[in-house]
Design an enzyme around this catalytic site. Sequence first.
Site, PDB file in Angstrom:
ATOM      1  N   GLY A 107      16.634 -16.679  21.484  1.00  0.00           N
ATOM      2  CA  GLY A 107      17.286 -17.084  20.250  1.00  0.00           C
ATOM      3  C   GLY A 107      17.723 -18.527  20.268  1.00  0.00           C
ATOM      4  N   CYS A 108      18.922 -18.763  19.765  1.00  0.00           N
ATOM      5  CA  CYS A 108      19.430 -20.126  19.644  1.00  0.00           C
ATOM      6  C   CYS A 108      19.644 -20.795  20.993  1.00  0.00           C
ATOM      7  CB  CYS A 108      20.739 -20.128  18.849  1.00  0.00           C
ATOM      8  SG  CYS A 108      20.552 -19.569  17.147  1.00  0.00           S
ATOM      9  N   ALA A 109      19.675 -20.019  22.080  1.00  0.00           N
ATOM     10  CA  ALA A 109      19.840 -20.589  23.420  1.00  0.00           C
ATOM     11  C   ALA A 109      18.519 -21.079  24.002  1.00  0.00           C
ATOM     12  CB  ALA A 109      20.457 -19.555  24.355  1.00  0.00           C
TER      13      ALA A 109
ATOM     14  N   LEU B 225      24.104 -21.025  22.610  1.00  0.00           N
ATOM     15  CA  LEU B 225      24.469 -19.615  22.688  1.00  0.00           C
ATOM     16  C   LEU B 225      23.359 -18.770  22.085  1.00  0.00           C
ATOM     17  CD1 LEU B 225      28.095 -20.059  21.298  1.00  0.00           C
ATOM     18  CD2 LEU B 225      27.357 -20.202  23.682  1.00  0.00           C
TER      19      LEU B 225
END
Length: 360
Positions: A137-139, A345
């Site tokens: 994901g965003c990480a 995150l």
Amino acid sequence: MTRVLAVSTAFPPHRYMQQEITDDLVSHLPAGADGGLLRRLHAGAGVETRHLALPLDRYRELGTFGETNRLFIDLATDLAAEAVERALVEAGVRPEEIDLVVSTTVTGIAAPSLEARVAARIGLRPDVKRMPLFGLGCAGGAAGLARVHDHLGVRPDATALLVSTELCSLTLQRTDLSAANLVAGSLFGDGAAALVAAGGGRDSTSTAPVRTAPAGPTVVATRSRLYPGTEHLLGWDVGEWGFRMVLGPELPELVRLHVTEEIESFLAEHDLKPTDVTAWICHPGGPRILDALTEELGLPDSALAVSRRALAATGNLSSASVLQILNDTLSDRPPAGTTGLMVALGPGFASELVLLAWEE
């Protein structure tokens, strides 16, 4: 040692004001839906403009998950190739000099993966090592740089490429009135980013093209962290409808309780405090996430200004955002001696930290 040679971004040509997107979504809400709530969420997202993979009116025609995913593959491959070609030129690196390519995405499924589809188009060697990442994901952008650093630590003579491509708009569920989907619809945009890095043993005179990018940082250290018992708070619910957002309202509080402590602990290992960091490359998960980091770490309001500007200009690009923010940071040419921290995150719930230094 890992040296960042260049970072570049690429965006679809369809760019809209946030108000245009809001009006379009409100006009197609199911009967009885609360358009006022959607408008309030969009107004409070900190987003002013976003790039979308398709013209706004095309989204009404999207059909099955399979049809949408085929669009993802075609459009994401083109966008990834554009970002990579630009980054290679800026780094002064030939495609055939790339030894490792790491790719990350979480907004579509492709096998062969995106970096394999891009490889022949841009001229990567047939024996290039590949590491496709999905589910971070965003990480993913920060994790991708960390995995590049791992590789270059044992192959200091190598050169690596990281590419992140996210078409978040293709995942939006137009009839889903859950809070998670409405929040996602207010924040996410589309784009790609590419980063070129070299190990400390690579001969800096080995390439003929002229390097045009400003001097980048070195990677000092990385840390990955899973927070047990939080798996249900962030990710995708995948079904015949495609990707449905899972987004727990507890996330800002988790950032306050755990992530800021993680950042302080990581910095302390290197005899640093949050106030010693002058280049914050923070994923713009949304205004509440940025506010939580600022307040709990005792940072001045200006510390995360680059992240807030990126959120306003392009929205949340999932894994590509931290690379976009690093690119924006490089454009400001941080002085020698600057300490930077990349923070992202993602599902897990997890954090990825990358400590950076602009050498004296």
